[in-house]
Each structure stands twice: as C-alpha cells, then as structure tokens.
Motif scaffolding. Structure first.
Motif, PDB file in Angstrom:
ATOM      1  N   TYR A 168       0.822  -1.201   0.000  1.00  0.00           N
ATOM      2  CA  TYR A 168       0.000   0.000   0.000  1.00  0.00           C
ATOM      3  C   TYR A 168       0.862   1.260   0.000  1.00  0.00           C
ATOM      4  O   TYR A 168       1.962   1.278   0.557  1.00  0.00           O
ATOM      5  CB  TYR A 168      -0.913   0.023   1.231  1.00  0.00           C
ATOM      6  CG  TYR A 168      -2.142  -0.847   1.094  1.00  0.00           C
ATOM      7  CD1 TYR A 168      -3.344  -0.329   0.643  1.00  0.00           C
ATOM      8  CD2 TYR A 168      -2.088  -2.207   1.405  1.00  0.00           C
ATOM      9  CE1 TYR A 168      -4.471  -1.121   0.513  1.00  0.00           C
ATOM     10  CE2 TYR A 168      -3.210  -3.015   1.285  1.00  0.00           C
ATOM     11  CZ  TYR A 168      -4.403  -2.457   0.834  1.00  0.00           C
ATOM     12  OH  TYR A 168      -5.514  -3.257   0.702  1.00  0.00           O
ATOM     13  N   THR A 169       0.338   2.311  -0.609  1.00  0.00           N
ATOM     14  CA  THR A 169       0.967   3.631  -0.546  1.00  0.00           C
ATOM     15  C   THR A 169       0.563   4.291   0.759  1.00  0.00           C
ATOM     16  O   THR A 169      -0.377   3.840   1.434  1.00  0.00           O
ATOM     17  CB  THR A 169       0.514   4.519  -1.715  1.00  0.00           C
ATOM     18  OG1 THR A 169      -0.875   4.857  -1.523  1.00  0.00           O
ATOM     19  CG2 THR A 169       0.692   3.814  -3.048  1.00  0.00           C
ATOM     20  N   PRO A 170       1.224   5.395   1.156  1.00  0.00           N
ATOM     21  CA  PRO A 170       0.829   6.088   2.389  1.00  0.00           C
ATOM     22  C   PRO A 170      -0.600   6.618   2.359  1.00  0.00           C
ATOM     23  O   PRO A 170      -1.198   6.866   3.411  1.00  0.00           O
ATOM     24  CB  PRO A 170       1.843   7.232   2.482  1.00  0.00           C
ATOM     25  CG  PRO A 170       3.051   6.720   1.767  1.00  0.00           C
ATOM     26  CD  PRO A 170       2.497   5.925   0.622  1.00  0.00           C
ATOM     27  N   SER A 171      -1.165   6.792   1.153  1.00  0.00           N
ATOM     28  CA  SER A 171      -2.543   7.294   1.055  1.00  0.00           C
ATOM     29  C   SER A 171      -3.574   6.172   1.122  1.00  0.00           C
ATOM     30  O   SER A 171      -4.785   6.424   1.046  1.00  0.00           O
ATOM     31  CB  SER A 171      -2.721   8.067  -0.254  1.00  0.00           C
ATOM     32  OG  SER A 171      -2.515   7.217  -1.374  1.00  0.00           O
ATOM     33  N   GLY A 172      -3.119   4.930   1.252  1.00  0.00           N
ATOM     34  CA  GLY A 172      -4.037   3.807   1.387  1.00  0.00           C
ATOM     35  C   GLY A 172      -4.457   3.169   0.086  1.00  0.00           C
ATOM     36  O   GLY A 172      -5.351   2.319   0.074  1.00  0.00           O
ATOM     37  N   ARG A 209       5.543   3.868   6.564  1.00  0.00           N
ATOM     38  CA  ARG A 209       4.633   4.665   7.378  1.00  0.00           C
ATOM     39  C   ARG A 209       3.342   3.890   7.652  1.00  0.00           C
ATOM     40  O   ARG A 209       2.855   3.169   6.784  1.00  0.00           O
ATOM     41  CB  ARG A 209       4.295   5.976   6.664  1.00  0.00           C
ATOM     42  CG  ARG A 209       5.498   6.856   6.378  1.00  0.00           C
ATOM     43  CD  ARG A 209       5.078   8.071   5.565  1.00  0.00           C
ATOM     44  NE  ARG A 209       6.223   8.901   5.197  1.00  0.00           N
ATOM     45  CZ  ARG A 209       6.148   9.947   4.383  1.00  0.00           C
ATOM     46  NH1 ARG A 209       4.975  10.288   3.850  1.00  0.00           N
ATOM     47  NH2 ARG A 209       7.240  10.647   4.102  1.00  0.00           N
ATOM     48  N   PRO A 210       2.768   4.048   8.836  1.00  0.00           N
ATOM     49  CA  PRO A 210       1.506   3.354   9.112  1.00  0.00           C
ATOM     50  C   PRO A 210       0.368   3.953   8.295  1.00  0.00           C
ATOM     51  O   PRO A 210       0.292   5.165   8.106  1.00  0.00           O
ATOM     52  CB  PRO A 210       1.294   3.589  10.615  1.00  0.00           C
ATOM     53  CG  PRO A 210       2.081   4.822  10.934  1.00  0.00           C
ATOM     54  CD  PRO A 210       3.258   4.811  10.013  1.00  0.00           C
ATOM     55  N   VAL A 211      -0.505   3.097   7.801  1.00  0.00           N
ATOM     56  CA  VAL A 211      -1.673   3.547   7.053  1.00  0.00           C
ATOM     57  C   VAL A 211      -2.884   2.770   7.551  1.00  0.00           C
ATOM     58  O   VAL A 211      -2.841   1.556   7.711  1.00  0.00           O
ATOM     59  CB  VAL A 211      -1.473   3.351   5.527  1.00  0.00           C
ATOM     60  CG1 VAL A 211      -1.127   1.916   5.191  1.00  0.00           C
ATOM     61  CG2 VAL A 211      -2.709   3.790   4.766  1.00  0.00           C
ATOM     62  N   ARG A 212      -3.949   3.488   7.846  1.00  0.00           N
ATOM     63  CA  ARG A 212      -5.164   2.852   8.357  1.00  0.00           C
ATOM     64  C   ARG A 212      -5.990   2.292   7.206  1.00  0.00           C
ATOM     65  O   ARG A 212      -6.226   2.961   6.209  1.00  0.00           O
ATOM     66  CB  ARG A 212      -6.008   3.843   9.172  1.00  0.00           C
ATOM     67  CG  ARG A 212      -5.337   4.253  10.479  1.00  0.00           C
ATOM     68  CD  ARG A 212      -6.351   4.464  11.595  1.00  0.00           C
ATOM     69  NE  ARG A 212      -5.707   4.442  12.902  1.00  0.00           N
ATOM     70  CZ  ARG A 212      -5.573   3.373  13.655  1.00  0.00           C
ATOM     71  NH1 ARG A 212      -6.057   2.210  13.230  1.00  0.00           N
ATOM     72  NH2 ARG A 212      -4.984   3.425  14.826  1.00  0.00           N
TER      73      ARG A 212
END
Length: 259
Positions: A168-172, A209-212
């Motif tokens: 996944y990208t940081p934008s989800g 980076r964490p992504v929800r």
C-alpha cells in the motif's frame, strides 16, 4: 473477518491457481465471469466446488479483456459497461443455481477495480448493473472508492476489502503492480500484516509509514504462485490473534474468539 480469493480464472485448456486447495481455506470465492477470465466449464466447476465447500460465491466482474486478463483500462461507454456487468452477473448466477447455491456479492476485477476508485461514470454504471440485477447483493471494494460511495447511496450493502499480498501507498491505495515491491511473496510477513490489520486497523505502507485500512474482508490473489501457502498462513495468524474467520454477513461485524 472474511477471507476471499479470486478463483475460476482459467480459460479453455489454460488453468491458473489451485482452486480446490484454496476453497479449503477461504470463506468467500470471487469467481471470474467469463470476461477477464473463465468460461462456461470453469464457472460451473468452480461454483460446484464452492457450494460443496460451503463457501460464499461472489461475481468477479471485469472488462471484456481476456487477452489482457482484465488488467488494462478500457474506456467503455457507461451504458455498455452496465450491460456487460449484467451479462456477467446473469452467467454466474446460472451456474451458481445449477450448483444449488447463489451469488451473494459483487467484486470488480483488475483494472475495473482500480478504475472504480475514482471514475464516476463507470462507478455509476456498475452500481446501476448491481441495482438492476439484484439490489440484495453486497458489493466489495476498497475503502473510499467512489463506486462504494455511490453503491451506499443506492441502498446496496457495502463491504470493504484489504489485500493480503499487495503493498500500500501512504494514502491507502495499492502500489501499482509494475513498481518494485508491489506484490508480496513471504507468507510469514503477509500473515503478520493481516493479523495486525485485523486487530489494530493499520499496516505499514511501502515506505514504512503506518496507514489505516478499514476492512471486512481480506483478499489473497489466487494467481500468486504460493497462494495456498499464503492463505493458510493468513488464516492461522488471524485465528491465533483471536479473530473469527468467516463469511461477511453485514459490514463491520467482526467477532473475536476467546483466547
């Protein structure tokens, strides 16, 4: 948490993936409907196997693109797309009925799946097809997708999906398949990510980076070479974390088991 896989993606003498083995692990089967993959024989056999396993059947609809496995964008007119999705739903429904079961949800495939995240005319076209065919069907897709928003407004049940074996990208959003690290291969790494997603609601992006990610269902791609090993590892990790693995009955109703 539901665990789904893309199945029935062979065509003629060409076979792809170990559907029989995956059906012993997953709880929902996204069955190709003949446009990006699949044919009459494959659809009937896959529906029969899923029915015997007690696995939910979803219509894995896509662009009319057998040569490209449905992974190429097609600028199809909305009315035509609606009709093509209706045709796919009708075909798979016939084979599900022949197996003594029914389809319960719709999941777009490949390029169509990605296009419907933002493409409003095509999103409306697919929603129209589901609504016209059977408004009791649920729809499965990525959180935040335009087509899921449109589906919700139309009164359809919406289920959110995450991918076990995709970065996944940081934008989800999903990292495009052509980029390094887009497809994950290590079953242990994938299983740990899925357990974290199910218990904590986030994973690490391709940049760390964490992504929800909101998810009712986790997908394992059936065409990944070690898909069965990945699916088994994911299911074991979820159950070890106290997450009940089962078919989605309604959005966001995950049940934790006693540990």
């Amino acid at each position: 948490m539901d665990l789904n896989a893309d199945l029935g993606e062979g065509f003629g003498h060409w076979t792809l993936g170990d559907d029989k083995a995956l059906l012993t692990v997953v709880t929902s089967a996204n069955v190709a409907c003949g446009y990006h993959a699949g044919d009459a024989d494959t659809m009937r056999e896959t529906c029969a196997l899923a029915a015997a396993a007690g696995t939910a059947i979803g219509a894995h609809v896509g662009y009319r693109d057998l040569a490209g496995f449905g992974r190429r964008f097609i600028d199809v007119a909305p009315d035509t797309l609606t009709n093509e999705v209706l045709a796919q739903l009708g075909a798979l429904t016939a084979f599900a009925r022949a197996a003594g079961t029914r389809i319960s949800y719709v999941k777009p495939h490949g390029a169509l799946y990605n296009t419907l995240v933002r493409h409003e005319p095509q999103a409306d076209a697919v929603v129209d097809a589901v609504r016209l065919f059977d408004p009791t069907l649920a729809v499965l897709g990525p959180p935040g997708a335009v087509w899921l928003k449109r589906a919700s407004v139309a009164g359809l049940r919406v289920w959110h999906e995450a991918f076990a074996d995709r970065a996944y990208t940081p934008s989800g959003t999903l990292v495009p398949r052509g980029e390094p690290g887009a497809v994950l291969r290590d079953p242990a790494e994938i299983a740990a990510r899925c357990a974290q997603l199910a218990t904590e609601g986030w994973i690490r992006s391709v940049f760390g980076r964490p992504v929800r990610i909101q998810a009712d269902s986790i997908c394992v791609h059936g065409d990944t070479p070690n898909a069965v090993e990945i699916a088994r590892a994911v299911r074991s990790a979820l159950e070890a974390a106290g997450i009940a693995v089962g078919r989605v009955e309604s959005p966001l109703r995950h049940t934790r088991q006693a540990v």
